[in-house]
Design an enzyme around this catalytic site. Structure first.
Site, PDB file in Angstrom:
ATOM      1  CD  GLN A 145      -3.066  -0.575  -0.022  1.00 54.45           C
ATOM      2  OE1 GLN A 145      -3.197   0.601  -0.376  1.00 54.45           O
ATOM      3  NE2 GLN A 145      -3.760  -1.551  -0.580  1.00 54.45           N
ATOM      4  CB  SER A 146       4.243   1.945  -1.263  1.00 52.30           C
ATOM      5  OG  SER A 146       5.029   3.088  -1.531  1.00 52.30           O
ATOM      6  CG  ASN A 147       0.681   6.607   1.141  1.00 51.57           C
ATOM      7  OD1 ASN A 147      -0.474   6.334   0.830  1.00 51.57           O
ATOM      8  ND2 ASN A 147       1.115   6.576   2.391  1.00 51.57           N
TER       9      ASN A 147
ATOM     10  CB  ALA B  16       4.837   2.450  -4.900  1.00 47.30           C
TER      11      ALA B  16
END
Ligand SMILES: *Cc1c(COP(=O)(O)O)cnc(C)c1O
Length: 314
Positions: A75-77, A79
Site C-alpha cells: 500500500q505504498s503511497n 509507489a
C-alpha cells in the site's frame, strides 16, 4: 553553499502548501498547534513524496531514463505517487512491491489499477531482492532505467524537504517545534537539515512509524544532503529528536494512532492515516500531555498525506 534550487526539478505539485492553525486542538492541548498541509501537494491524493519526486524524476529525465522503478509495501503511497508522476512525464513506471499487508484492489492498489500501472508483488522481506529484480527486468527491457529507493529517501529526495523547511521559513511565522512522521527517513532528515539552515530556534522531531535504525539513517541522510549542498555544517544526533510511535508494527494501526485520527477528524474535520500521520500526531499529543510545549509555543505538524492508505481497510 549551493542553492537547493540549483538541482534540476520538474514541477509536479502546488507550492507553497498552506499552514493553518488547529484552533480546537490548540485549546485541548493548551499550546498553539499548526498544520502544514503537505497532504495538499496537488498530485494524486497529495502527500510528501511529491516534493521528493520533483527532484528524483528530474534526475531520471536528465539521465535519459525511459523506465522508472520503485518499491515499498503493497500500500505504498510513495509507489502510487511515483507512478502518477512518471506517467505525467512520459516515463514508464514499474512498481515492485513487497507482498505484505493489504494487497487487494483497495487503497493505493486501486489507484494504481485505475492508472493502469504495472505492479509486481514480490514475496520477500528483503529490499535487496527487489533492487536485483529491477536490474533484471531493466536489462531485459533493454532501455535506460532509473531506480528510486523505497520512500524516495536518498540524499536527492531529502533535498525536497530541505526546500520545504525553506518554504516554511518564507511563510513568515516562527515555530518552536516541527513534527513529522518518519518511515524511510528522507522527510525528517530534510526538515532537520533545512531547520539548521533556515529555521533557527526550531526543534525537529521524527515520529518513527517503523523499527529501522533511524538514529543512524537520519543523520546519514542529513550528512549526504548537506554534502550535496556543500553546506559547511556539523550534523549531530541532537539535531532531531526521534520518538517511537510504531506500536504493534509498521502499517499495523495502533490504538494511540487511531485516537489521534479521531481527534483530528472530530475537532478539525481533517483526516490523518493509520500508517504514518495518525501515529505521528499521536506522538505530538504525547509530548503535549507530557508538558513538553509551553502555552505560548508554536508547534507545526507536517501532514505528509496518506489518504490512499486510509481506504485500504485498516
Ligand atoms: C512516506 C510517508 C511518510 C514518511 O516519510 P519518509 O520520508 O519516508 O520518512 C509519512 N507520511 C506518509 C503519508 C507517507 O506516505
Amino acid at each position: 553553499m549551493k542553492n537547493p534550487d540549483s538541482f534540476p526539478a520538474v514541477s509536479l505539485g502546488v507550492f507553497p502548501t498552506p499552514v493553518q492553525k488547529l484552533e480546537n486542538i490548540s485549546k485541548r492541548l493548551r499550546t498553539n498547534v499548526y498544520i502544514k498541509r503537505d497532504d495538499l501537494t496537488g498530485l494524486g491524493l497529495g502527500g510528501n513524496k511529491v516534493r521528493k519526486l520533483e527532484l528524483l524524476l528530474a534526475d531520471a529525465l536528465e539521465k535519459g531514463a525511459r523506465v522508472v522503478f520503485t518499491t515499498g509495501g503493497a500500500q505504498s503511497n510513495h509507489a502510487m505517487l511515483t507512478a502518477a508522476a512518471a506517467n505525467r512525464l512520459g516515463l514508464r513506471p514499474i512498481l515492485i512491491l513487497k507482498k505484505r499487508g493489504v494487497t487487494e484492489r483497495v487503497g493505493n492498489r486501486l489507484l494504481e489499477d485505475i492508472m493502469g500501472t504495472e505492479v509486481i508483488l514480490m514475496d520477500t522481506d528483503d529490499y535487496a531482492d527487489i533492487y536485483a529484480e529491477m536490474d533484471r527486468i531493466g536489462r531485459a527491457l533493454g532501455v535506460p532505467y532509473y531506480k528510486i529507493p523505497c520512500g524516495g529517501s536518498n540524499a536527492l529526495g531529502t533535498l525536497g524537504y530541505v526546500k520545504c523547511a525553506r518554504e516554511i521559513a518564507g511563510q513568515g511565522m516562527h515555530f518552536d517545534h516541527l513534527i513529522c512522521a518518519e518511515g524511510s527517513g528522507g522527510t525528517a532528515a530534510g526538515l532537520a537539515l533545512g531547520a539548521k539552515l533556515y529555521l533557527p530556534g526550531t526543534k525537529v522531531y521524527g515520529m518513527m512509524v517503523d523499527t529501522e535504525p533511524f538514529d543512524r539513517i537520519t543523520p546519514a541522510l542529513m550528512r549526504e544532503a548537506a554534502q550535496m549542498l556543500e553546506a559547511d555544517l556539523e550534523i549531530a544526533a541532537a539535531d532531531i529528536e526521534l520518538i517511537d510511535v510504531c506500536g504493534p508494527g509498521y502499517a499495523k494501526p495502533s490504538e494511540e494512532g487511531n485516537g489521534a485520527m479521531a481527534m483530528m477528524a472530530r475537532e478539525e474535520g481533517l483526516f490523518l492515516d493509520p500508517v504514518y500521520t495518525g501515529k505521528a500526531f499521536a506522538g505530538l499529543i504525547r509530548l503535549a500531555e507530557a508538558g513538553r510545549f509551553r502555552g505560548t509555543d508554536r508547534v507545526l505538524f507536517v501532514h505528509t498525506g496518506g489518504a490512499g492508505g486510509l481506504f485500504a481497510g485498516m
